[in-house]
Design a protein around this motif. Structure first.
Motif, PDB file in Angstrom:
ATOM      1  N   ALA A 153      59.697  85.691 -22.951  1.00 41.62           N
ATOM      2  CA  ALA A 153      59.749  85.799 -21.488  1.00 41.62           C
ATOM      3  C   ALA A 153      59.060  84.614 -20.832  1.00 41.62           C
ATOM      4  N   ALA A 154      57.931  84.178 -21.405  1.00 42.57           N
ATOM      5  CA  ALA A 154      57.211  83.039 -20.840  1.00 42.57           C
ATOM      6  C   ALA A 154      58.063  81.774 -20.904  1.00 42.57           C
ATOM      7  N   ALA A 155      58.719  81.547 -22.044  1.00 40.14           N
ATOM      8  CA  ALA A 155      59.586  80.373 -22.172  1.00 40.14           C
ATOM      9  C   ALA A 155      60.751  80.443 -21.200  1.00 40.14           C
ATOM     10  N   ALA A 156      61.249  81.639 -20.953  1.00 44.14           N
ATOM     11  CA  ALA A 156      62.385  81.808 -20.049  1.00 44.14           C
ATOM     12  C   ALA A 156      62.002  81.619 -18.590  1.00 44.14           C
ATOM     13  N   LEU A 157      60.717  81.726 -18.282  1.00 43.26           N
ATOM     14  CA  LEU A 157      60.271  81.703 -16.892  1.00 43.26           C
ATOM     15  C   LEU A 157      59.720  80.364 -16.422  1.00 43.26           C
ATOM     16  N   MET A 158      59.291  79.517 -17.331  1.00 40.06           N
ATOM     17  CA  MET A 158      58.521  78.358 -16.893  1.00 40.06           C
ATOM     18  C   MET A 158      59.307  77.443 -15.959  1.00 40.06           C
ATOM     19  N   LEU A 159      60.366  76.832 -16.415  1.00 35.61           N
ATOM     20  CA  LEU A 159      61.084  75.875 -15.574  1.00 35.61           C
ATOM     21  C   LEU A 159      61.817  76.576 -14.435  1.00 35.61           C
ATOM     22  N   GLN A 160      62.587  77.607 -14.748  1.00 42.77           N
ATOM     23  CA  GLN A 160      63.371  78.251 -13.710  1.00 42.77           C
ATOM     24  C   GLN A 160      62.499  79.080 -12.773  1.00 42.77           C
ATOM     25  N   MET A 212      59.249  78.552 -12.002  1.00 44.35           N
ATOM     26  CA  MET A 212      58.487  77.678 -11.109  1.00 44.35           C
ATOM     27  C   MET A 212      59.402  76.943 -10.139  1.00 44.35           C
ATOM     28  N   THR A 213      60.647  76.682 -10.551  1.00 49.20           N
ATOM     29  CA  THR A 213      61.620  76.107  -9.625  1.00 49.20           C
ATOM     30  C   THR A 213      61.868  77.073  -8.468  1.00 49.20           C
ATOM     31  N   ALA A 214      62.145  78.321  -8.787  1.00 49.17           N
ATOM     32  CA  ALA A 214      62.352  79.322  -7.741  1.00 49.17           C
ATOM     33  C   ALA A 214      61.124  79.428  -6.845  1.00 49.17           C
ATOM     34  N   HIS A 215      59.952  79.338  -7.446  1.00 52.14           N
ATOM     35  CA  HIS A 215      58.698  79.456  -6.694  1.00 52.14           C
ATOM     36  C   HIS A 215      58.550  78.326  -5.688  1.00 52.14           C
ATOM     37  N   TYR A 216      58.732  77.065  -6.133  1.00 47.76           N
ATOM     38  CA  TYR A 216      58.540  75.970  -5.174  1.00 47.76           C
ATOM     39  C   TYR A 216      59.626  75.965  -4.110  1.00 47.76           C
ATOM     40  N   LEU A 217      60.846  76.409  -4.471  1.00 45.78           N
ATOM     41  CA  LEU A 217      61.933  76.419  -3.491  1.00 45.78           C
ATOM     42  C   LEU A 217      61.614  77.323  -2.307  1.00 45.78           C
ATOM     43  N   CYS A 218      61.111  78.532  -2.588  1.00 45.00           N
ATOM     44  CA  CYS A 218      60.910  79.488  -1.491  1.00 45.00           C
ATOM     45  C   CYS A 218      59.490  79.517  -0.953  1.00 45.00           C
ATOM     46  N   GLU A 219      58.543  78.866  -1.667  1.00 45.82           N
ATOM     47  CA  GLU A 219      57.161  78.830  -1.191  1.00 45.82           C
ATOM     48  C   GLU A 219      56.795  77.495  -0.548  1.00 45.82           C
ATOM     49  N   SER A 220      57.448  76.416  -0.962  1.00 51.17           N
ATOM     50  CA  SER A 220      57.024  75.085  -0.517  1.00 51.17           C
ATOM     51  C   SER A 220      58.134  74.295   0.160  1.00 51.17           C
ATOM     52  N   PRO A 234      64.800  68.106  -3.884  1.00 45.22           N
ATOM     53  CA  PRO A 234      63.514  68.170  -4.583  1.00 45.22           C
ATOM     54  C   PRO A 234      63.670  68.315  -6.094  1.00 45.22           C
ATOM     55  N   LYS A 235      62.540  68.141  -6.806  1.00 42.88           N
ATOM     56  CA  LYS A 235      62.506  68.415  -8.246  1.00 42.88           C
ATOM     57  C   LYS A 235      61.159  69.021  -8.611  1.00 42.88           C
ATOM     58  N   LEU A 236      61.161  69.754  -9.725  1.00 38.54           N
ATOM     59  CA  LEU A 236      59.979  70.501 -10.144  1.00 38.54           C
ATOM     60  C   LEU A 236      58.791  69.595 -10.420  1.00 38.54           C
ATOM     61  N   ALA A 237      59.031  68.442 -11.028  1.00 41.86           N
ATOM     62  CA  ALA A 237      57.917  67.577 -11.435  1.00 41.86           C
ATOM     63  C   ALA A 237      57.019  67.200 -10.258  1.00 41.86           C
ATOM     64  N   ASP A 238      57.601  67.075  -9.074  1.00 42.74           N
ATOM     65  CA  ASP A 238      56.799  66.709  -7.911  1.00 42.74           C
ATOM     66  C   ASP A 238      56.060  67.897  -7.309  1.00 42.74           C
ATOM     67  N   HIS A 239      56.299  69.082  -7.866  1.00 43.07           N
ATOM     68  CA  HIS A 239      55.609  70.279  -7.385  1.00 43.07           C
ATOM     69  C   HIS A 239      54.667  70.848  -8.441  1.00 43.07           C
ATOM     70  N   THR A 240      54.527  70.127  -9.560  1.00 44.03           N
ATOM     71  CA  THR A 240      53.599  70.555 -10.622  1.00 44.03           C
ATOM     72  C   THR A 240      52.824  69.377 -11.197  1.00 44.03           C
ATOM     73  N   ALA A 241      52.841  68.241 -10.495  1.00 39.93           N
ATOM     74  CA  ALA A 241      52.190  67.038 -11.024  1.00 39.93           C
ATOM     75  C   ALA A 241      50.682  67.203 -11.103  1.00 39.93           C
ATOM     76  N   ASP A 242      50.129  67.995 -10.221  1.00 40.24           N
ATOM     77  CA  ASP A 242      48.689  68.256 -10.190  1.00 40.24           C
ATOM     78  C   ASP A 242      48.388  69.525 -11.000  1.00 40.24           C
ATOM     79  N   ARG A 243      47.374  69.473 -11.846  1.00 41.27           N
ATOM     80  CA  ARG A 243      47.038  70.613 -12.708  1.00 41.27           C
ATOM     81  C   ARG A 243      46.764  71.876 -11.898  1.00 41.27           C
ATOM     82  N   THR A 244      46.099  71.730 -10.775  1.00 44.84           N
ATOM     83  CA  THR A 244      45.790  72.894  -9.947  1.00 44.84           C
ATOM     84  C   THR A 244      47.065  73.546  -9.424  1.00 44.84           C
TER      85      THR A 244
END
Length: 324
Positions: free
Chosen positions: A115-122, A124-132, A262-272
């Protein structure tokens, strides 16, 4: 260890299994016994040469598993920890992966590695799309293409939970049922209906506040025509191919629209920020608040078949490769 290597770009047949020595982690790295590898459209773009890569390369960049050894200076991760990652070059289709400590996130209790492997990219993509990218508000009308896909099912749940109305597109009744189960209020069959016309009808002629479009070339014009005045088109993928150059005046004439790619890398570049997004997504899944659908599991050696199924739109949810 086994790795799926691309020595020359091309079709799924260029994905070849190679036996390699199990790697030793360097400073700031961890070596992980991989339980599951995520399969994503970006892997197809890289394999086919749409996205240029230095050859040869190990396909994929996402997975989860158990830490087997750590390198010098590693302090946040220990042997035996369950971790997940996305966007790690060489950390994709492998049985043992070298992962930078800064890219490894903890898998919470109550969530398995698949489940963790299935959730990471997609996820977090969904997360940045609707949160940021476009922070969805209660009462928004949201158009989402490919509502039964991996990102689509996750994004639908997140958007519906925020009190917005999801209008999803799918191609079959079975996929429509999955989209509705995830929280879509309306589903449009894009093979039968004009999407923009249907969105206008469903919104009393106003249009959607935001369109999340991962399809690209085939849906771009319809996406623009589905927006309300000053609405936003979020083009986060190109499953049907790249969009041709756009005259900015088109955005003006259609209602002062916004367009972003947008792309995911620009929304996860910072560790925090990475830990915030990952903990939100993985934590919600561990608590049962977010459901992840694994639409296919394949042996690592059958990576080519997974690519064929994904590109052929024969699947729903997330595809995983499972090292033996």
């Amino acid at each position: 260890m086994q790795a799926i290597v691309v020595e020359q770009t091309g079709g799924p047949e260029v994905l070849r299994v190679q036996e390699r020595a199990t790697p030793d982690p360097g400073p700031g790295e961890v070596c992980v016994d991989v339980a599951a590898c995520g399969v994503n459209f970006i892997d197809i773009y890289q394999r086919s040469g749409v996205y240029a890569m230095n050859l040869p390369f190990i396909a994929g960049s996402e997975g989860a598993g158990v830490v087997r050894s750590v390198g010098e200076g590693v302090t946040e991760v220990a042997v035996g920890d369950h971790v997940a990652w996305a966007g790690v070059a060489g950390g994709g289709y492998v049985s043992q992966a070298l992962v930078p400590e800064q890219a490894a996130v903890p898998v919470p209790e109550g969530l398995d590695d698949e489940a963790a492997a299935a959730l990471m990219l997609q996820g977090m993509t969904a997360h940045y799309l609707c949160e940021s990218t476009y922070p969805v508000q209660k009462g928004d009308d949201v158009l989402l293409y490919a509502g039964a896909g991996g990102v689509g099912l996750l994004l639908t749940q997140m958007v519906a939970r925020k009190g917005a109305r999801v209008i999803a597109t799918t191609s079959t009744e079975d996929k429509a049922a999955l989209a509705r189960e995830a929280g879509a209020a309306e589903v449009i069959d894009y093979t039968k209906d004009d999407v923009a016309e249907e969105v206008r009808r469903l919104t009393d002629g106003v249009g959607a506040a935001v369109v999340y479009d991962g399809i690209g070339k085939a849906t771009f014009e319809s996406s623009l025509d589905s927006l309300r005045r000053r609405g936003m088109l979020v083009l986060f993928g190109g499953a049907s191919g790249p969009v041709p150059p756009v005259d900015p005046q088109v955005l003006n004439s259609k209602g002062s629209l916004f367009l972003t790619r947008p792309k995911l890398a620009d929304h996860t570049a910072d560790r925090t920020e990475l830990l915030w997004r990952a903990s939100d997504v993985l934590g919600a899944a561990a608590r049962g608040e977010l459901s992840v659908r694994v639409g296919g599991r394949y042996p690592l050696s059958e990576a080519g078949r997974a690519h064929e199924d994904l590109a052929g739109r024969r699947t729903t949810g997330k595809l995983l490769l499972l090292p033996q």
